[in-house]
Design a protein around this motif. Structure first.
Motif, PDB file in Angstrom:
ATOM      1  N   ALA A 219      44.334 129.817 106.360  1.00 45.08           N
ATOM      2  CA  ALA A 219      44.715 129.776 104.951  1.00 45.08           C
ATOM      3  C   ALA A 219      45.486 128.496 104.664  1.00 45.08           C
ATOM      4  O   ALA A 219      46.041 127.859 105.566  1.00 45.08           O
ATOM      5  CB  ALA A 219      45.573 130.993 104.602  1.00 45.08           C
ATOM      6  N   ASP A 220      45.519 128.106 103.405  1.00 46.08           N
ATOM      7  CA  ASP A 220      46.320 126.953 103.011  1.00 46.08           C
ATOM      8  C   ASP A 220      47.811 127.244 103.147  1.00 46.08           C
ATOM      9  O   ASP A 220      48.613 126.338 103.330  1.00 46.08           O
ATOM     10  CB  ASP A 220      46.017 126.555 101.561  1.00 46.08           C
ATOM     11  N   TRP A 221      48.176 128.524 103.030  1.00 39.68           N
ATOM     12  CA  TRP A 221      49.583 128.911 103.167  1.00 39.68           C
ATOM     13  C   TRP A 221      49.669 129.950 104.277  1.00 39.68           C
ATOM     14  O   TRP A 221      49.492 131.141 104.060  1.00 39.68           O
ATOM     15  CB  TRP A 221      50.115 129.466 101.845  1.00 39.68           C
ATOM     16  N   GLU A 222      49.940 129.509 105.487  1.00 43.63           N
ATOM     17  CA  GLU A 222      49.944 130.355 106.672  1.00 43.63           C
ATOM     18  C   GLU A 222      51.271 131.096 106.847  1.00 43.63           C
ATOM     19  O   GLU A 222      52.299 130.691 106.306  1.00 43.63           O
ATOM     20  CB  GLU A 222      49.686 129.505 107.922  1.00 43.63           C
ATOM     21  N   TYR A 223      51.231 132.155 107.649  1.00 42.96           N
ATOM     22  CA  TYR A 223      52.470 132.853 108.002  1.00 42.96           C
ATOM     23  C   TYR A 223      53.289 131.974 108.963  1.00 42.96           C
ATOM     24  O   TYR A 223      52.729 131.275 109.793  1.00 42.96           O
ATOM     25  CB  TYR A 223      52.175 134.207 108.644  1.00 42.96           C
ATOM     26  N   PRO A 224      54.616 131.984 108.855  1.00 46.70           N
ATOM     27  CA  PRO A 224      55.459 131.217 109.778  1.00 46.70           C
ATOM     28  C   PRO A 224      55.523 131.917 111.133  1.00 46.70           C
ATOM     29  O   PRO A 224      55.902 133.089 111.218  1.00 46.70           O
ATOM     30  CB  PRO A 224      56.825 131.189 109.094  1.00 46.70           C
ATOM     31  N   PHE A 225      55.174 131.223 112.187  1.00 49.74           N
ATOM     32  CA  PHE A 225      54.979 131.810 113.506  1.00 49.74           C
ATOM     33  C   PHE A 225      56.206 132.569 114.001  1.00 49.74           C
ATOM     34  O   PHE A 225      56.122 133.746 114.366  1.00 49.74           O
ATOM     35  CB  PHE A 225      54.609 130.705 114.493  1.00 49.74           C
ATOM     36  N   ALA A 226      57.359 131.917 114.070  1.00 53.04           N
ATOM     37  CA  ALA A 226      58.541 132.528 114.673  1.00 53.04           C
ATOM     38  C   ALA A 226      59.021 133.744 113.887  1.00 53.04           C
ATOM     39  O   ALA A 226      59.341 134.791 114.463  1.00 53.04           O
ATOM     40  CB  ALA A 226      59.664 131.499 114.799  1.00 53.04           C
ATOM     41  N   VAL A 227      59.084 133.621 112.566  1.00 56.91           N
ATOM     42  CA  VAL A 227      59.552 134.729 111.738  1.00 56.91           C
ATOM     43  C   VAL A 227      58.561 135.892 111.794  1.00 56.91           C
ATOM     44  O   VAL A 227      58.959 137.057 111.782  1.00 56.91           O
ATOM     45  CB  VAL A 227      59.782 134.261 110.291  1.00 56.91           C
ATOM     46  N   ALA A 228      57.284 135.586 111.889  1.00 54.34           N
ATOM     47  CA  ALA A 228      56.288 136.639 112.063  1.00 54.34           C
ATOM     48  C   ALA A 228      56.538 137.389 113.369  1.00 54.34           C
ATOM     49  O   ALA A 228      56.406 138.617 113.434  1.00 54.34           O
ATOM     50  CB  ALA A 228      54.881 136.043 112.057  1.00 54.34           C
ATOM     51  N   GLY A 229      56.911 136.652 114.420  1.00 54.66           N
ATOM     52  CA  GLY A 229      57.222 137.284 115.698  1.00 54.66           C
ATOM     53  C   GLY A 229      58.379 138.259 115.599  1.00 54.66           C
ATOM     54  O   GLY A 229      58.357 139.334 116.211  1.00 54.66           O
ATOM     55  N   ILE A 230      59.399 137.912 114.825  1.00 57.09           N
ATOM     56  CA  ILE A 230      60.535 138.809 114.623  1.00 57.09           C
ATOM     57  C   ILE A 230      60.079 140.086 113.921  1.00 57.09           C
ATOM     58  O   ILE A 230      60.470 141.203 114.275  1.00 57.09           O
ATOM     59  CB  ILE A 230      61.644 138.107 113.813  1.00 57.09           C
ATOM     60  N   ASN A 231      59.224 139.927 112.920  1.00 61.44           N
ATOM     61  CA  ASN A 231      58.700 141.083 112.193  1.00 61.44           C
ATOM     62  C   ASN A 231      57.892 141.999 113.097  1.00 61.44           C
ATOM     63  O   ASN A 231      57.931 143.224 112.945  1.00 61.44           O
ATOM     64  CB  ASN A 231      57.840 140.615 111.024  1.00 61.44           C
ATOM     65  N   ILE A 232      57.148 141.426 114.038  1.00 60.65           N
ATOM     66  CA  ILE A 232      56.341 142.244 114.945  1.00 60.65           C
ATOM     67  C   ILE A 232      57.237 143.051 115.876  1.00 60.65           C
ATOM     68  O   ILE A 232      56.977 144.226 116.148  1.00 60.65           O
ATOM     69  CB  ILE A 232      55.356 141.348 115.727  1.00 60.65           C
ATOM     70  N   SER A 233      58.308 142.448 116.369  1.00 60.12           N
ATOM     71  CA  SER A 233      59.263 143.190 117.203  1.00 60.12           C
ATOM     72  C   SER A 233      59.840 144.372 116.432  1.00 60.12           C
ATOM     73  O   SER A 233      59.949 145.488 116.955  1.00 60.12           O
ATOM     74  CB  SER A 233      60.398 142.267 117.665  1.00 60.12           C
ATOM     75  N   PHE A 234      60.202 144.129 115.181  1.00 59.88           N
ATOM     76  CA  PHE A 234      60.765 145.178 114.336  1.00 59.88           C
ATOM     77  C   PHE A 234      59.741 146.281 114.089  1.00 59.88           C
ATOM     78  O   PHE A 234      60.048 147.479 114.167  1.00 59.88           O
ATOM     79  CB  PHE A 234      61.226 144.563 113.013  1.00 59.88           C
ATOM     80  N   MET A 235      58.507 145.871 113.788  1.00 62.41           N
ATOM     81  CA  MET A 235      57.451 146.846 113.508  1.00 62.41           C
ATOM     82  C   MET A 235      57.202 147.746 114.710  1.00 62.41           C
ATOM     83  O   MET A 235      57.053 148.969 114.569  1.00 62.41           O
ATOM     84  CB  MET A 235      56.170 146.109 113.116  1.00 62.41           C
TER      85      MET A 235
END
Length: 324
Positions: A218-234
């Protein structure tokens, strides 16, 4: 318009105004001190002053894209069949449920809780150790936490100079601002440990996700590190790890994996991250759809954990997406 991503291309950097909080109705609030609300979510934003994005080359390895696509579809098919069989066997009107009361009586029949099985001493110990890890918040003043953050940089960018702990360069990894320590409120120190584990055990997958090298991006991608934090939480919410003993179906099935491997949570994290990116590509998602992709990733993980022949993380169909 979508484009591929190469290691050497320039990627759009995200700022504090780009990232909000997931609404409280999406996830329960964790009872562990080290975990709070995740960070990435839907919110109104003003993009008038955002930095421009350089057009990037489309990844030209069609064989790998096709393999990724069909692996995910095959995984979905297996999990859906397992879910159908589970619904047939454990449905409210089934013979087994009427004569063998496996399900606890709850008012919320749409989210049944299974009766907690007896844990072995090994499972008890490993669950206790994992919950202790989950209770540790990230503390930017602790030297060992600072060292862990520096290690993550070296693993992510072995050929680049280590920046100060507060630097605009951290945004390249997908942190919201120049100080990564402000982003860990969503996942605690374990979310940093998860990223380090991912980089060490599955370096090829880690690098490809970090640099967005798979598929049409996508032209506007998810931020890698912050996405990783969200996955840990999920994962913590999905596995019901904030309670004394998990009582959800996914949590109980996870305890079986934990009995086989002390690092099952970290391995499952890697599977979840890779699965999330595969879902992202299949859905042709963009930044504002991240929460929807994360929800579908959780659903898919729950389905795969319900498969009867899964006794280790490596038995999950989506594990085949990972590359070392």
């Amino acid at each position: 318009m979508r484009s591929g991503t190469g290691i050497g291309t320039v990627r759009r950097r995200l700022h504090h105004s780009d990232v909000g909080c997931i609404r409280s109705e999406n996830y329960e609030t964790s009872g562990l001190d080290g975990l709070d609300e995740p960070l990435l979510g839907k919110r109104d934003y003003d993009d008038k002053h955002s930095e421009g994005r350089v057009m990037e080359e489309i990844w030209d390895d069609e064989r790998k894209k096709e393999q990724l696509h069909w692996t995910l579809l095959f995984s979905n098919l297996i999990a859906q069949w397992a879910q159908w069989i589970a619904n047939l066997v454990f449905g409210s009107g089934s013979f087994i449920v009427r004569h063998i009361p496996l399900l606890s009586n709850t008012k919320n029949r749409s989210n049944p809780k299974l009766i907690m099985p007896t844990l072995s001493p090994l499972q008890e110990e490993r669950l206790r150790n994992l919950q202790q890890r989950l209770g540790v918040p990230f503390d930017g003043s602790r030297v060992d936490h600072q060292d862990a953050l520096k290690l993550l940089w070296r693993l992510a960018y072995p050929d680049r100079e280590l920046p100060p702990l507060k630097s605009e360069l951290w945004k390249d990894m997908g942190w919201q601002g120049p100080d990564p320590s402000t982003d860990f409120r969503g996942g605690g120190f374990i979310s940093l440990e998860n990223l380090i584990f991912f980089a060490k055990k599955y370096p090829e997958s880690f690098q490809r996700l970090l640099h967005k090298q798979d598929g049409n991006r996508a032209d506007w991608e998810y931020p890698f590190a912050v996405a990783g934090i969200n996955i840990s939480f999920m994962l913590t919410q999905m596995l019901d790890l904030q309670s004394g003993k998990p009582s959800s179906l996914a949590g109980i099935r996870f305890l079986k994996l934990l009995g086989e491997d002390e690092m099952a949570f970290d391995d499952l994290y890697c599977v979840a991250f890779q699965m999330m990116d595969a879902q992202w590509l299949v859905k042709r998602a963009s930044y504002m759809e991240f929460n929807d992709v994360l929800k579908s990733t959780r659903t898919q993980l729950e389905r795969e954990l319900s498969l009867e022949d899964v006794s280790t993380v490596k038995d999950l169909p989506a594990y085949n997406l990972l590359r070392r």
